[in-house]
Design an enzyme around this catalytic site. Structure first.
Site, mmCIF file in Angstrom:
data_model
loop_
_atom_site.group_PDB
_atom_site.id
_atom_site.type_symbol
_atom_site.label_atom_id
_atom_site.label_comp_id
_atom_site.label_asym_id
_atom_site.label_seq_id
_atom_site.Cartn_x
_atom_site.Cartn_y
_atom_site.Cartn_z
ATOM 1 C CE LYS A 235 -17.059 -8.504 -65.738
ATOM 2 N NZ LYS A 235 -16.296 -8.606 -64.199
ATOM 3 C CG ASN A 236 -16.454 -4.786 -64.446
ATOM 4 O OD1 ASN A 236 -16.345 -5.446 -64.253
ATOM 5 N ND2 ASN A 236 -15.413 -3.959 -64.698
ATOM 6 C CB CYS B 37 -7.728 -13.540 -61.655
ATOM 7 S SG CYS B 37 -7.095 -13.376 -62.319
ATOM 8 N NE ARG C 142 -7.166 -8.641 -60.480
ATOM 9 C CZ ARG C 142 -8.796 -9.104 -60.927
ATOM 10 N NH1 ARG C 142 -8.366 -9.955 -61.734
ATOM 11 N NH2 ARG C 142 -10.036 -8.168 -60.570
ATOM 12 C CG ASP D 209 -11.648 -4.354 -67.647
ATOM 13 O OD1 ASP D 209 -12.589 -4.094 -67.002
ATOM 14 O OD2 ASP D 209 -11.329 -4.768 -67.521
ATOM 15 C CB ILE E 250 -3.709 -2.206 -65.691
ATOM 16 C CG1 ILE E 250 -4.054 -0.452 -66.022
ATOM 17 C CG2 ILE E 250 -4.511 -2.448 -64.474
ATOM 18 C CD1 ILE E 250 -4.248 0.561 -65.502
ATOM 19 N NE ARG F 138 -15.822 -13.540 -64.119
ATOM 20 C CZ ARG F 138 -14.757 -13.083 -64.006
ATOM 21 N NH1 ARG F 138 -13.733 -13.634 -64.856
ATOM 22 N NH2 ARG F 138 -14.592 -12.045 -63.420
HETATM 23 C C1 EPZ Z 1 -11.680 -3.934 -61.140
HETATM 24 O O1 EPZ Z 1 -11.009 -4.773 -60.867
HETATM 25 C C2 EPZ Z 1 -12.857 -4.580 -62.848
HETATM 26 N N1 EPZ Z 1 -13.137 -5.824 -61.703
HETATM 27 C C3 EPZ Z 1 -11.448 -5.110 -63.764
HETATM 28 O O2 EPZ Z 1 -12.510 -5.142 -64.277
HETATM 29 C C4 EPZ Z 1 -10.567 -4.133 -63.925
HETATM 30 O O3 EPZ Z 1 -10.055 -4.846 -64.898
HETATM 31 C C5 EPZ Z 1 -9.538 -3.353 -62.453
HETATM 32 O O4 EPZ Z 1 -10.340 -3.107 -62.247
HETATM 33 C C6 EPZ Z 1 -8.938 -1.815 -64.150
HETATM 34 O O5 EPZ Z 1 -10.043 -1.821 -64.024
HETATM 35 C C7 EPZ Z 1 -14.616 -5.132 -61.218
HETATM 36 O O6 EPZ Z 1 -14.689 -4.286 -60.893
HETATM 37 C C8 EPZ Z 1 -14.755 -6.954 -60.812
HETATM 38 P P1 EPZ Z 1 -7.705 -2.397 -58.964
HETATM 39 P P2 EPZ Z 1 -9.340 -4.770 -59.828
HETATM 40 O O7 EPZ Z 1 -8.056 -3.007 -58.170
HETATM 41 O O8 EPZ Z 1 -10.638 -3.487 -58.490
HETATM 42 C C9 EPZ Z 1 -3.096 -3.850 -58.573
HETATM 43 C C10 EPZ Z 1 -13.512 -7.380 -66.051
HETATM 44 O O9 EPZ Z 1 -12.331 -7.461 -66.983
HETATM 45 N N2 EPZ Z 1 -3.280 -3.919 -57.067
HETATM 46 O O10 EPZ Z 1 -7.701 -1.421 -60.099
HETATM 47 O O11 EPZ Z 1 -9.466 -6.217 -58.918
HETATM 48 C C11 EPZ Z 1 -3.548 -6.122 -59.516
HETATM 49 O O12 EPZ Z 1 -2.823 -6.903 -58.776
HETATM 50 C C12 EPZ Z 1 -12.561 -7.272 -65.119
HETATM 51 O O13 EPZ Z 1 -13.664 -6.585 -66.197
HETATM 52 C C13 EPZ Z 1 -2.692 -3.939 -55.974
HETATM 53 O O14 EPZ Z 1 -1.027 -4.354 -56.095
HETATM 54 O O15 EPZ Z 1 -8.773 -3.891 -59.978
HETATM 55 C C14 EPZ Z 1 -3.915 -4.707 -60.850
HETATM 56 O O16 EPZ Z 1 -2.656 -4.765 -61.330
HETATM 57 C C15 EPZ Z 1 -10.992 -7.733 -65.053
HETATM 58 N N3 EPZ Z 1 -2.721 -4.918 -54.407
HETATM 59 C C16 EPZ Z 1 -4.473 -3.511 -60.699
HETATM 60 O O17 EPZ Z 1 -3.610 -3.351 -59.327
HETATM 61 C C17 EPZ Z 1 -4.301 -4.399 -54.304
HETATM 62 O O18 EPZ Z 1 -4.614 -3.607 -53.292
HETATM 63 C C18 EPZ Z 1 -4.994 -3.022 -60.675
HETATM 64 O O19 EPZ Z 1 -6.099 -3.667 -59.769
HETATM 65 C C19 EPZ Z 1 -4.872 -4.032 -55.256
HETATM 66 C C20 EPZ Z 1 -4.910 -3.739 -56.947
#
Ligand code: EPZ
Length: 418
Positions: A22-23, A116, A121, A307, A329, A399
């Site tokens: 998915k990701n 979310c 986020r 995850d 995370i 999803r």
């Molecule tokens: C991706 O989310 C995945 N989703 C998530 O999978 C996964 O948990 C996550 O990466 C971490 O591996 C998809 O790929 C669609 P991040 P993403 O940006 O990109 C903070 C699932 O269950 N952050 O690495 O949103 C954020 O709040 C989903 O399949 C900022 O602070 O993850 C979080 O605490 C859930 N500022 C941390 O970083 C930003 O601009 C990690 O977020 C962006 C993120």
């Protein structure tokens, strides 16, 4: 409201075929709009997040058609530059269209996706990096207009946190920039490598994806490509945890072993026997009783994946002894704990740390899923709980999992969707 009904206690035996990741498919579908030629995305999983992404592509003016597991996208008539609020609310990861849309059309309008189930986020890393590439943002009434001054200009970007989404958005914005872009402290997840592999097949010049520093040499034009999505590593971990709690003996076919390096030791430490056949099939045989795990810390890849945290927590809730889990995370990724307690688990959460005291047996109950992996954790727990477990909140599950009840019942689980 649809529910999954599970009669616990059945053991799982047999072969499991893995869905596409998915990701990986979500950013790659966004990437298809960077060229004006048709792409064929193979091994495309049948998920509600993919369905929403296809709706967005169609809304933007692309033509899409599904042929079995292959999704064909013709982006030549793309003629819109805004992602309506309804899509941003339905799926927060639609933010991944931002970089690609501005790169293709010179401007874009999106609405903030809001928080979310996993916490606020924020998107600060996306916007600060995109600004460095020359994007100008105006925010009003919850909408953001992005435009380009002198085009997308290559830049040296340092991420304060290796955000997966921000890394992907920056790659999508930079592949056709003028000049060279480097992303330091980039996320190294396999899905980032998959995105870069697809884009390089389209004529991009991306080096270092999967390492900490990614270097992108901007090109004028990209062409379409045929590309196969990698297997879903989190789905693999889900089925491994299911087999582990259900005294199972399963064979998961066509995995990418390297993607599971940080979780296989956890399964072995808990007493599971893992065998690999010709590097791409994984057999897991569960022990009589699972053993607890010392400490599990979620980290950016190649560390233990956040995850997988809910799934491993469900597994450890029936292990012998206590385990400690630290979620580094996401702000709040313990919404599944309350529901696991309803099933008889013994878990204490203190900030980012959860202490799981394994119990002999869980007992079936009505429980509610609150987010994607948390709901999958309830399915894992239901498989080994005494009696009947009813799980609602399936919109979260759908999803990210392609027919989870079909996959599990094929290997012996008593699970039905009503
Ligand atoms: C991706 O989310 C995945 N989703 C998530 O999978 C996964 O948990 C996550 O990466 C971490 O591996 C998809 O790929 C669609 P991040 P993403 O940006 O990109 C903070 C699932 O269950 N952050 O690495 O949103 C954020 O709040 C989903 O399949 C900022 O602070 O993850 C979080 O605490 C859930 N500022 C941390 O970083 C930003 O601009 C990690 O977020 C962006 C993120």
């Amino acid at each position: 409201m649809p529910k999954l009904v599970i009669e616990g206690g059945k053991s799982l035996q047999g072969e499991i075929k893995l869905q596409g990741a998915k990701n990986s498919v979500l950013p790659i579908l966004a990437a298809t709009i960077l060229s004006e030629e048709e792409s064929v995305i193979q091994n495309c999983p049948n998920l509600s997040d993919v369905a929403i992404t296809i709706e967005i592509l169609n809304y933007l003016g692309c033509k899409t058609r599904l042929e079995g597991e292959n999704l064909i996208i013709d982006p030549s008539n793309l003629n819109k530059t805004e992602i309506p609020e309804e899509y941003m609310r339905k799926m927060r990861s639609s933010i991944i269209f931002l970089g690609a849309l501005v790169s293709r059309m010179g401007n874009a309008e999106i609405s903030l996706p809001g928080g979310c189930e996993l916490g606020p986020r924020p998107l600060d890393l996306h916007f600060s990096g995109l600004r460095q590439l020359g994007m100008i943002f105006e925010e009003s009434h919850g909408k953001i207009k992005c435009s380009l001054g002198r085009g997308v200009l290559g830049s040296n970007i340092v991420l304060s946190f290796p955000s997966v989404g921000a890394t992907e958005n920056l790659i999508l914005a930079a592949v056709k920039a003028k000049g060279i872009t480097t992303i330091t402290n980039a996320a190294r997840e396999p899905e980032i490598q998959d995105l870069a592999d697809y884009l390089n097949k389209c004529g991009a010049k991306i080096k270092g994806a999967g390492e900490g520093i990614i270097k992108i040499e901007g090109v004028k034009k990209l062409h379409g490509a045929k590309y196969r999505i990698i297997p879903d590593r989190i789905a693999a971990i889900t089925y491994m945890a299911a087999a582990a709690v259900a005294s199972g003996d399963i064979l998961i076919k066509k995995i990418n072993l390297e993607h599971l390096n940080s979780v296989i030791p956890i399964f072995e430490e808990s007493g599971c026997m893992i065998e690999i056949y010709n590097k791409e099939n994984l057999r897991l045989v569960a022990p009589e009783r699972l053993l607890s795990s010392t400490a599990i810390r979620t980290m950016p890849y190649p560390g233990f994946p956040t995850d997988a945290q809910p799934l491993i927590m469900a597994m450890l809730s029936v292990a012998e002894g206590s385990s400690m889990i630290i979620e580094n995370i996401f702000e709040s990724r313990y919404k599944h704990v309350g529901e696991l307690l309803r099933l008889g688990a013994d878990i204490k959460v203190e900030g980012r740390t959860a202490i799981v005291n394994g119990v002999k047996r869980l007992s079936g109950a009505e429980v509610k899923g609150m987010d994607l992996r948390g709901t999958a954790a309830l399915v894992v727990a239901g498989l080994c709980a005494e009696g009947t477990t009813k799980i609602s909140g399936l919109k979260h599950l759908d999803r990210g999992y392609e027919d989870i009840e079909g996959t599990l019942s094929k290997v012996g689980a008593d699970i039905k969707r009503i």
